[in-house]
Design a protein around this motif. Sequence first.
Motif, PDB file in Angstrom:
ATOM      1  N   TYR A 369       0.827  -1.197   0.000  1.00 19.35           N
ATOM      2  CA  TYR A 369       0.000   0.000   0.000  1.00 19.35           C
ATOM      3  C   TYR A 369       0.867   1.255   0.000  1.00 19.35           C
ATOM      4  N   TYR A 370       1.961   1.226   0.774  1.00 22.01           N
ATOM      5  CA  TYR A 370       2.847   2.389   0.868  1.00 22.01           C
ATOM      6  C   TYR A 370       4.033   2.314  -0.100  1.00 22.01           C
ATOM      7  N   ASN A 371       4.006   1.274  -0.952  1.00 19.65           N
ATOM      8  CA  ASN A 371       5.032   1.118  -1.982  1.00 19.65           C
ATOM      9  C   ASN A 371       6.451   1.063  -1.392  1.00 19.65           C
ATOM     10  N   ILE A 372       6.597   0.282  -0.346  1.00 20.77           N
ATOM     11  CA  ILE A 372       7.912   0.075   0.252  1.00 20.77           C
ATOM     12  C   ILE A 372       8.187  -1.419   0.344  1.00 20.77           C
ATOM     13  N   ASP A 373       9.459  -1.788   0.518  1.00 23.82           N
ATOM     14  CA  ASP A 373       9.856  -3.192   0.575  1.00 23.82           C
ATOM     15  C   ASP A 373       9.570  -3.765   1.962  1.00 23.82           C
ATOM     16  N   VAL A 374       9.115  -5.021   1.999  1.00 28.48           N
ATOM     17  CA  VAL A 374       8.849  -5.684   3.270  1.00 28.48           C
ATOM     18  C   VAL A 374      10.115  -5.749   4.125  1.00 28.48           C
ATOM     19  N   LYS A 375      11.266  -5.932   3.469  1.00 24.56           N
ATOM     20  CA  LYS A 375      12.538  -5.989   4.188  1.00 24.56           C
ATOM     21  C   LYS A 375      12.800  -4.688   4.940  1.00 24.56           C
ATOM     22  N   LYS A 384      10.769   8.260   8.236  1.00 23.60           N
ATOM     23  CA  LYS A 384       9.347   8.425   8.480  1.00 23.60           C
ATOM     24  C   LYS A 384       8.490   7.657   7.481  1.00 23.60           C
ATOM     25  N   PHE A 385       8.947   7.613   6.192  1.00 21.83           N
ATOM     26  CA  PHE A 385       8.139   6.942   5.191  1.00 21.83           C
ATOM     27  C   PHE A 385       8.131   5.424   5.404  1.00 21.83           C
TER      28      PHE A 385
END
Length: 451
Positions: A369-375, A384-385
């Motif tokens: 959803y936030y377009n970030i890697d699970v790692k 913060k992001f």
Amino acid sequence: MDSHAVWQGVLGEIEVTVSSSSFTAWFKNTKLEIISDKEISIIAPNIFARTQLEKRFHPQILEALSHNGINSPSISYHVESSNKKPRINREITKTESQESSAPLILPSKKSHASNLNPRYTFDNFIVGSSNDLAYAACQAVASHPGEKYNPLYLYGGSGLGKTHLMQAVGNEIIRKQPSARVLYITTETFVNEFLDSIRFKKKGFSDKYRNVDVLIVDDMQFIAGKEKTQDEFFHTFNDLHQNNKQIIISSDKPPKSIPTLTDRLRSRFEWGMAIDIQMPDYETRCAIIKAKAELSNTELDSDVVEYLATNFKTNIRELEGALNRLLAYAEMQNFTPDLMAAEGILGDIKRSRPQHVTAKQIIDKTARYYNIDVKDMCSSRRDKFIATPRQIAMFLLRSELKMSFPKIAQELGRKDHTTAMHSIEKITKESLTNVSIREQINDIKDKLYAH
């Protein structure tokens, strides 16, 4: 006996038993008058609050009064009087009521197609903690269109009752004043008609939307990115607002969250009142099921009601769909629906959805959803992001899976469970006051439980 002190004690007791929105909507600015040892009067600021106190909260008020030293009194409910007029009570004459509550709408010389569905009324709308503030605002608008909450902006997920409430306002206005020019449209209709007016050089588009007393526009989020359409609606909005005509808008997002919405239009949407409608709680879902079943002349056992309310909680549309399927099958087979029948008939719908989400699914959906890697979510990074999505994931692990704090910390690569405690507490508080955070959480939940 000090009536003010007694009432403050009553309010203090009630405040901890009802939602904050209900307390604000119905109990704010109320008063208590002790007429005699056997009679008291509760004064509400308006007729809507009076009705709710009398019909919905009377048992709670009675109990709280007893706890504060007033036992079994005769209670009457009234609307607060002004300095110029005597207090309005429920015995007011019909003529007086019509004169005092008539909206400022000029008679129309010709009939007007409203596009309203007559089935959408206030009477068949189920009020709960998730929508009571929106309900109160809509009733206020229906009584005084163009005077209060203009524009009225309702937002929330699909199937939560926004369309029902908006059309209920329109139907109530027409009921009181048949000559009122009320128009309900979807944003898609507005866009298509505007494009047709340009393409085929049709005349009369602006007049159609500006010569109304009440304009109700559904699904405003679809105007995003359409600059010329936004410009046209901006001028339509200004024309109606300057002439004290009521504007009611719905969207799945608050104005500030609609992408590519012009600042001048966004600011106008925020002029009046913006209210979010949340997913109905368990009690409201039960009430909806019972009410809809009664309309079909069917009395459901409590275990059937509980089964439906527990297993179909994404939105009202899904809940009603499941109930309608159950009732239709029961009618065709000529039997009274019980729990076994409900489980057999609706089990396939239930099984088609991920009823039991996993920690991995929550973390993956949140990261995506936030377009970030699970790692990165599970790392020690404090950007913060990354930190905020991590905290929201912790919140969801707690709220959806009831996981322990140490387990939550472990799932997200934290060594100390106090980090999870702090994160969950932080997001819990922010979700109550920050519309954007609450919206993000609901979006992730929708994706988790999507069909």
